[in-house]
Design a protein around this motif. Structure first.
Motif, PDB file in Angstrom:
ATOM      1  N   GLY A  97       5.343   0.607   0.605  1.00  0.00           N
ATOM      2  CA  GLY A  97       5.363   1.666  -0.404  1.00  0.00           C
ATOM      3  C   GLY A  97       4.005   1.952  -1.021  1.00  0.00           C
ATOM      4  N   GLU A  98       4.014   2.868  -1.992  1.00  0.00           N
ATOM      5  CA  GLU A  98       2.788   3.325  -2.639  1.00  0.00           C
ATOM      6  C   GLU A  98       2.025   2.198  -3.324  1.00  0.00           C
ATOM      7  OE1 GLU A  98       3.268   6.731  -5.185  1.00  0.00           O
ATOM      8  OE2 GLU A  98       4.734   7.613  -3.835  1.00  0.00           O
ATOM      9  N   TRP A  99       2.752   1.294  -4.000  1.00  0.00           N
ATOM     10  CA  TRP A  99       2.064   0.199  -4.681  1.00  0.00           C
ATOM     11  C   TRP A  99       1.453  -0.772  -3.686  1.00  0.00           C
ATOM     12  CZ3 TRP A  99       0.285   0.016  -9.399  1.00  0.00           C
ATOM     13  CH2 TRP A  99       0.830   0.873 -10.356  1.00  0.00           C
ATOM     14  N   ALA A 100       2.138  -1.014  -2.583  1.00  0.00           N
ATOM     15  CA  ALA A 100       1.579  -1.889  -1.551  1.00  0.00           C
ATOM     16  C   ALA A 100       0.320  -1.258  -0.957  1.00  0.00           C
ATOM     17  CB  ALA A 100       2.613  -2.162  -0.460  1.00  0.00           C
ATOM     18  N   GLU A 101       0.336   0.047  -0.740  1.00  0.00           N
ATOM     19  CA  GLU A 101      -0.838   0.751  -0.214  1.00  0.00           C
ATOM     20  C   GLU A 101      -1.999   0.690  -1.210  1.00  0.00           C
ATOM     21  OE1 GLU A 101       0.333   4.705   0.870  1.00  0.00           O
ATOM     22  OE2 GLU A 101       1.770   3.978   2.365  1.00  0.00           O
ATOM     23  N   TYR A 102      -1.695   0.875  -2.488  1.00  0.00           N
ATOM     24  CA  TYR A 102      -2.716   0.801  -3.537  1.00  0.00           C
ATOM     25  C   TYR A 102      -3.349  -0.586  -3.561  1.00  0.00           C
ATOM     26  CZ  TYR A 102      -4.524   0.184  -8.295  1.00  0.00           C
ATOM     27  OH  TYR A 102      -5.307  -0.117  -9.385  1.00  0.00           O
ATOM     28  N   ARG A 103      -2.513  -1.612  -3.517  1.00  0.00           N
ATOM     29  CA  ARG A 103      -3.026  -2.979  -3.555  1.00  0.00           C
ATOM     30  C   ARG A 103      -3.871  -3.285  -2.313  1.00  0.00           C
ATOM     31  NH1 ARG A 103      -0.923  -6.675  -6.928  1.00  0.00           N
ATOM     32  NH2 ARG A 103      -0.652  -8.249  -5.303  1.00  0.00           N
ATOM     33  N   GLN A 104      -3.477  -2.763  -1.160  1.00  0.00           N
ATOM     34  CA  GLN A 104      -4.297  -2.969   0.033  1.00  0.00           C
ATOM     35  C   GLN A 104      -5.633  -2.237  -0.101  1.00  0.00           C
ATOM     36  OE1 GLN A 104      -3.695  -5.097   2.688  1.00  0.00           O
ATOM     37  NE2 GLN A 104      -5.876  -4.641   2.942  1.00  0.00           N
ATOM     38  N   TRP A 121     -12.898   3.918  -6.312  1.00  0.00           N
ATOM     39  CA  TRP A 121     -11.744   3.099  -6.682  1.00  0.00           C
ATOM     40  C   TRP A 121     -10.455   3.827  -6.322  1.00  0.00           C
ATOM     41  CZ3 TRP A 121     -12.223  -1.818  -7.776  1.00  0.00           C
ATOM     42  CH2 TRP A 121     -13.447  -2.290  -8.236  1.00  0.00           C
ATOM     43  N   PRO A 122      -9.502   3.113  -5.728  1.00  0.00           N
ATOM     44  CA  PRO A 122      -8.203   3.738  -5.453  1.00  0.00           C
ATOM     45  C   PRO A 122      -7.482   4.043  -6.758  1.00  0.00           C
ATOM     46  CG  PRO A 122      -8.162   1.401  -4.874  1.00  0.00           C
ATOM     47  CD  PRO A 122      -9.572   1.731  -5.280  1.00  0.00           C
ATOM     48  N   VAL A 123      -6.667   5.072  -6.717  1.00  0.00           N
ATOM     49  CA  VAL A 123      -5.907   5.489  -7.905  1.00  0.00           C
ATOM     50  C   VAL A 123      -4.514   4.879  -7.810  1.00  0.00           C
ATOM     51  CG1 VAL A 123      -4.994   7.474  -9.162  1.00  0.00           C
ATOM     52  CG2 VAL A 123      -7.217   7.624  -8.021  1.00  0.00           C
ATOM     53  N   PRO A 124      -4.079   4.199  -8.874  1.00  0.00           N
ATOM     54  CA  PRO A 124      -2.742   3.591  -8.820  1.00  0.00           C
ATOM     55  C   PRO A 124      -1.654   4.655  -8.853  1.00  0.00           C
ATOM     56  CG  PRO A 124      -3.687   3.324 -11.004  1.00  0.00           C
ATOM     57  CD  PRO A 124      -4.753   3.946 -10.150  1.00  0.00           C
ATOM     58  N   PRO A 125      -0.529   4.351  -8.214  1.00  0.00           N
ATOM     59  CA  PRO A 125       0.616   5.275  -8.301  1.00  0.00           C
ATOM     60  C   PRO A 125       1.112   5.356  -9.745  1.00  0.00           C
ATOM     61  CG  PRO A 125       0.959   3.614  -6.594  1.00  0.00           C
ATOM     62  CD  PRO A 125      -0.252   3.205  -7.375  1.00  0.00           C
ATOM     63  N   GLU A 126       1.885   6.369 -10.012  1.00  0.00           N
ATOM     64  CA  GLU A 126       2.515   6.487 -11.326  1.00  0.00           C
ATOM     65  C   GLU A 126       3.498   5.344 -11.535  1.00  0.00           C
ATOM     66  OE1 GLU A 126       1.941   8.930 -13.688  1.00  0.00           O
ATOM     67  OE2 GLU A 126       0.336   9.621 -12.370  1.00  0.00           O
ATOM     68  N   GLU A 127       3.659   4.922 -12.790  1.00  0.00           N
ATOM     69  CA  GLU A 127       4.675   3.913 -13.110  1.00  0.00           C
ATOM     70  C   GLU A 127       6.012   4.403 -12.583  1.00  0.00           C
ATOM     71  OE1 GLU A 127       4.850   0.883 -14.829  1.00  0.00           O
ATOM     72  OE2 GLU A 127       2.670   0.782 -14.866  1.00  0.00           O
ATOM     73  N   GLY A 128       6.725   3.536 -11.939  1.00  0.00           N
ATOM     74  CA  GLY A 128       8.031   3.886 -11.420  1.00  0.00           C
ATOM     75  C   GLY A 128       7.974   4.584 -10.071  1.00  0.00           C
ATOM     76  N   ALA A 129       6.759   4.712  -9.499  1.00  0.00           N
ATOM     77  CA  ALA A 129       6.629   5.334  -8.182  1.00  0.00           C
ATOM     78  C   ALA A 129       7.324   4.458  -7.146  1.00  0.00           C
ATOM     79  CB  ALA A 129       5.164   5.529  -7.822  1.00  0.00           C
TER      80      ALA A 129
END
Length: 131
Positions: A97-104, A121-129
């Motif tokens: 998911g989006e958070w896993a992609e952000y963390r990678q 810097w990567p942009v974090p997904p929205e809360e609840g994404a």
């Protein structure tokens, strides 16, 4: 040339701490390239450590997004393999998911071409994404 045709000079300054000795100035002049390389490496190492510390803090802050108890995975069912299928599918979605992609992307920051001086810097997904 500057915006109005003026000549613009830029330079780097590197500082180091070393033990004083009688011939220190002569040694520095005679070995200027080596001293410069040491200064550049020290600056690179300092900047890299700062960037990695920021990256690590962003990873820590995003840990909560992937906590298993926050993911809302379906744990209902019984004790058969097929009853765990919704859970496994949900877990697979989390891992891609989006958070896993952000963390990678955060983990990949040191591999960026301009590291450590020019970082995107990567942009974090929205809360609840989608996780």
């Amino acid at each position: 040339m500057g915006p109005e045709g003026d000549t613009v000079y830029s330079y780097d300054e590197y500082r180091t701490i070393t033990t004083w000795r009688d011939n220190l100035a002569e040694s520095a002049r005679a070995n200027a390239k080596e001293w410069l390389e040491v200064g550049k490496k020290m600056e690179y190492d300092r900047a890299a450590a700062e960037i990695r510390a920021k990256r690590d803090e962003l990873l820590r802050q995003s840990d909560k997004q992937l906590c298993i108890d926050r993911l809302g995975l379906d744990t209902s069912g019984g004790s058969t393999i097929t009853s765990f299928l919704p859970f496994v599918k949900g877990l697979a979605a989390v891992l891609t998911g989006e958070w896993a992609e952000y963390r990678q992307a955060l983990r990949d920051v040191p591999q960026q071409e301009g590291f450590p001086f020019d970082i995107t810097w990567p942009v974090p997904p929205e809360e609840g994404a989608d996780v």
